[in-house]
Every structure is written in structure tokens, then in C-alpha cells.
Design a protein around this motif. Structure first.
Motif, PDB file in Angstrom:
ATOM      1  N   GLU A 191     -38.406  34.843  15.334  1.00  0.00           N
ATOM      2  CA  GLU A 191     -37.149  34.098  15.265  1.00  0.00           C
ATOM      3  C   GLU A 191     -37.017  33.105  16.411  1.00  0.00           C
ATOM      4  O   GLU A 191     -36.558  31.971  16.221  1.00  0.00           O
ATOM      5  N   ALA A 195     -36.771  29.005  16.231  1.00  0.00           N
ATOM      6  CA  ALA A 195     -35.720  28.220  16.867  1.00  0.00           C
ATOM      7  C   ALA A 195     -36.285  27.177  17.827  1.00  0.00           C
ATOM      8  O   ALA A 195     -35.746  26.069  17.949  1.00  0.00           O
ATOM      9  N   ALA A 207     -33.135  29.405  24.049  1.00  0.00           N
ATOM     10  CA  ALA A 207     -32.899  30.184  22.831  1.00  0.00           C
ATOM     11  C   ALA A 207     -32.834  31.666  23.169  1.00  0.00           C
ATOM     12  O   ALA A 207     -33.515  32.140  24.079  1.00  0.00           O
ATOM     13  N   VAL A 209     -32.522  35.651  21.197  1.00  0.00           N
ATOM     14  CA  VAL A 209     -32.514  36.469  19.982  1.00  0.00           C
ATOM     15  C   VAL A 209     -32.177  37.897  20.398  1.00  0.00           C
ATOM     16  O   VAL A 209     -32.775  38.441  21.333  1.00  0.00           O
ATOM     17  N   THR A 246     -20.033  34.998  17.332  1.00  0.00           N
ATOM     18  CA  THR A 246     -21.204  34.728  16.502  1.00  0.00           C
ATOM     19  C   THR A 246     -22.123  35.928  16.344  1.00  0.00           C
ATOM     20  O   THR A 246     -22.935  35.963  15.420  1.00  0.00           O
ATOM     21  N   ILE A 247     -22.027  36.918  17.235  1.00  0.00           N
ATOM     22  CA  ILE A 247     -22.921  38.069  17.225  1.00  0.00           C
ATOM     23  C   ILE A 247     -22.119  39.335  16.952  1.00  0.00           C
ATOM     24  O   ILE A 247     -21.098  39.579  17.594  1.00  0.00           O
ATOM     25  N   PRO A 290     -28.435  28.322  21.104  1.00  0.00           N
ATOM     26  CA  PRO A 290     -28.695  29.071  19.870  1.00  0.00           C
ATOM     27  C   PRO A 290     -28.905  30.558  20.137  1.00  0.00           C
ATOM     28  O   PRO A 290     -29.764  30.935  20.936  1.00  0.00           O
ATOM     29  N   SER A 292     -29.447  34.153  17.954  1.00  0.00           N
ATOM     30  CA  SER A 292     -29.695  34.721  16.631  1.00  0.00           C
ATOM     31  C   SER A 292     -29.730  36.240  16.705  1.00  0.00           C
ATOM     32  O   SER A 292     -30.009  36.820  17.760  1.00  0.00           O
ATOM     33  N   GLU A 293     -29.455  36.880  15.569  1.00  0.00           N
ATOM     34  CA  GLU A 293     -29.563  38.331  15.446  1.00  0.00           C
ATOM     35  C   GLU A 293     -30.699  38.681  14.501  1.00  0.00           C
ATOM     36  O   GLU A 293     -30.864  38.043  13.465  1.00  0.00           O
ATOM     37  N   VAL A 294     -31.458  39.686  14.874  1.00  0.00           N
ATOM     38  CA  VAL A 294     -32.557  40.166  14.041  1.00  0.00           C
ATOM     39  C   VAL A 294     -32.462  41.682  13.941  1.00  0.00           C
ATOM     40  O   VAL A 294     -32.244  42.366  14.945  1.00  0.00           O
TER      41      VAL A 294
END
Length: 337
Positions: A191, A195, A207, A209, A246-247, A290, A292-294
Motif C-alpha cells: 500500500e 501511494a 505516506a 499505512v 479518516t482512520i 496520505p 491508509s488502512e490495511v
């Protein structure tokens, strides 16, 4: 006989609302005043840190350049991945976690010549023999070292000290309990590469994650006690209201950063206990970085250092103060001087 009209009712409600807001603000001011925090200076992150029980007095790398006016706020990386593991009185669990971590990293390094790594276990003022156990494990494992803190700083403080003494293009912190399967690092890596624009990895691209557990998606595998589930959901509600939008899972101890954003964010952190993750992601959202969640595989492991009621109250207090202090300008997102 006099009666209250609609205007009188509106005026009365306005007064009540004003008084409620005044009481709330006053309460936050008092809470902020009564809750101290440690104001770290840049010089603390530049002090040489020795590898615990190293034969040649080996020193850890420094993430920050000596010159605060340098063009880049971080030093060049010397390996691909740094793994930071905070540990406080983890003598009974650290061995299992390190076996999982080292098995994966060593196997991957054998098939990928350019996959270089380091593992830094940050002993957060343990009163048991955690550091010595890790040193013993290091005799049969590769690239494993201990940074032993003189006093307990809290999980956030320990992670921060590990990060500012790391040398990786990518910097991952992982909990010492081994609740997350280390092989899931690959999911976070894919991820962050997506990005950052793919290989070769650009460490200057900011970035983040974060690993996420069962409530995010059915693909996650998690087992958690009922009491902890209730507390977690309550905490997530407060996080959403006051800090991070966002998370969904800010507290999973499996997060990956590029070197540039680690150098920007970690020295700024004010929270050094359990809620440091929230401040970290709050800052990233504030900077439009940015995040992100994984999904990761996760299982609750006995021996948690979190005291079910008291720790969650502290975390709730801290996340409200994160919002309040940044909004009021009490805290800034500037690099420490």
C-alpha cells in the motif's frame, strides 16, 4: 398574569447554551492546566545512543540532521526497513514475537538481495531482564539490537526514541506482544509503495499505512474479549469526535512510515503514553499526508500493559486535550528547537 413568549424561551435557551459552553471551556482549560506534558528539545534526539551491550560501543543512527536548517529534515537512509519494537517488562513475550519477526525478515533477505533491514528493540525502563533476553536472542539472529532507555517514557516515548535513531527508508513500529502476524508487513508495504509511486521507493514521499483489525473489514481475523471490545468502541467514538476522522482503528500497534514523514511527525509529538497514535494521525490529517488502512491478522495476547479502566480514561483525557491544545495554540506542529 405574565407568560413567557417564544422570544423569551429562545433567549433562555441561548443563556443556558452559553453557560454550558462556558463551563465546558472552563473545564477544558482546568484539565489542560492540571495535565502536564514533557516538552522535548531537538538536542535530545541528536544525543548519541549506544547499542546496549555492544562490544565496540556501537552507536545508533540519527534520523534528524545535526543542522536544523538543512535542506532535508532527515538524514539519508542506509537500509530498506527499520523495525521498532517498544518493550517494557516483556521478558515472557518478546521471544515469541522476535521469532516471528526474524523468521520473516531473514527469509525475505535471503531471496531479495536489496532487502536490508534492522530491528531495534527499545527497552522502556524495564525492571526485568527484557533487554538481556533480546541481547541473547541477537547472538543467533541478524541485525537485532537493543536501545535501552534509562527511565520509562511510555509506549509513545519509546517508539519515538526508536524512530529517531533508525536508518530505514521505511520505518515500521510493531508491538512486542506479537498480536499481529509479522508477515502482514507485506500488505502495508504494498500500500505504501502504491501511494509513493512504486519501486524504487521514494523515501521523501510522505505516506503512512496503519494496520487495522476486525471491525474494519471481514478480511481481518481478530479475537478480543467482550470488555475490551466495549472499551475500544467507546474510545473510537471519542477519537472520531475530537481527533481523527479518516482512520477507524488508530490503536493497532502495526504502523508503517516513509522516512520523510517519520522525521517530520515523531519529533513533534507531545503525547508519550498510549494515545500517541491518535496525535500522530491527527498531525498527518492536519498536514494532508496520505494515511491508509490495511487489514491485518490480529489476536489478543495475554499480558497487556493496559489497565482496563484507568488506561482508557487516561487515553480519553489525552485525546480531548490533543484537540483542545492544538485548537487553542497551546501546542504547535513546529519542529522542536
Amino acid at each position: 398574569m405574565d407568560f413567557f413568549g417564544p422570544q423569551d424561551m429562545i433567549y433562555g435557551l441561548g443563556v443556558v447554551a452559553f453557560m454550558a459552553c462556558a463551563i465546558a471551556v472552563g473545564g477544558l482549560v482546568a484539565l489542560s492546566h492540571m495535565t502536564p506534558w514533557i516538552n522535548r528539545r531537538r538536542s535530545e534526539y541528536l544525543e548519541p545512543e549506544s547499542v546496549y551491550r555492544s562490544r565496540k560501543n556501537e552507536k545508533f543512527a540519527k534520523l534528524l540532521p545535526e543542522n536544523p536548517e538543512a535542506h532535508k529534515r532527515y538524514t539519508p537512509s542506509t537500509c530498506y526497513l527499520s523495525v521498532i519494537i517498544p518493550a517494557m517488562n516483556e521478558s515472557e513475550r518478546i521471544g515469541i514475537m522476535l521469532d516471528d519477526c526474524c523468521d520473516y525478515l531473514e527469509a525475505r533477505a535471503e531471496i531479495q538481495e536489496d532487502f536490508t533491514y534492522e530491528i531495534i528493540v527499545v527497552d522502556d525502563g524495564s525492571t526485568d531482564d527484557t533487554a538481556d533476553i533480546v541481547v541473547q536472542i541477537a547472538t543467533s539472529r541478524k541485525n537485532l539490537r537493543v536501545l535501552k532507555l534509562k527511565e520509562n517514557r511510555g509506549k509513545g516515548g519509546a517508539v519515538k526514541m526508536g524512530v529517531v535513531h533508525s536508518s530505514g527508508k521505511l520505518i515500521l513500529f510493531a508491538d512486542a506482544d506479537g498480536a499481529t502476524k509479522f508477515a502482514d508487513f507485506e500488505n502495508l508495504e504494498k500500500e505504501i509503495l502504491r501511494a509513493a509511486g512504486g519501486q524504487p521507493l521514494d523515501e521523501s514521499f510522505p505516506a503512512v499505512v496503519v494496520g487495522s483489525r476486525a471491525h474494519l473489514a471481514a478480511a481481518s481475523v481478530a479475537e478480543r474479549s467482550f470488555a475490551r471490545t466495549v472499551l475500544m468502541h467507546g474510545f473510537h467514538t471519542l477519537v472520531y469526535l475530537f481527533a481523527v476522522r479518516t482512520i477507524k482503528d488508530t490503536q493497532c500497534g502495526f504502523k508503517l512510515f516513509t522516512r520523510s514523514i517519520a522525521a517530520r511527525a515523531f519529533p513533534v509529538l507531545h503525547i508519550e503514553r498510549w494515545a500517541f497514535d491518535v496525535e500522530l494521525i491527527y498531525l498527518c490529517e492536519k498536514w494532508s499526508v496520505p494515511v491508509s488502512e490495511v487489514c491485518v491478522r490480529w489476536k489478543e495476547i495475554d499480558g497487556s500493559k493496559i489497565t482496563p479502566i484507568w488506561s482508557w480514561l487516561q487515553m480519553g483525557r489525552d485525546l480531548v486535550l490533543i484537540w483542545f491544545r492544538y485548537q487553542m495554540g497551546i501546542w504547535t506542529d513546529n519542529q522542536p528547537q
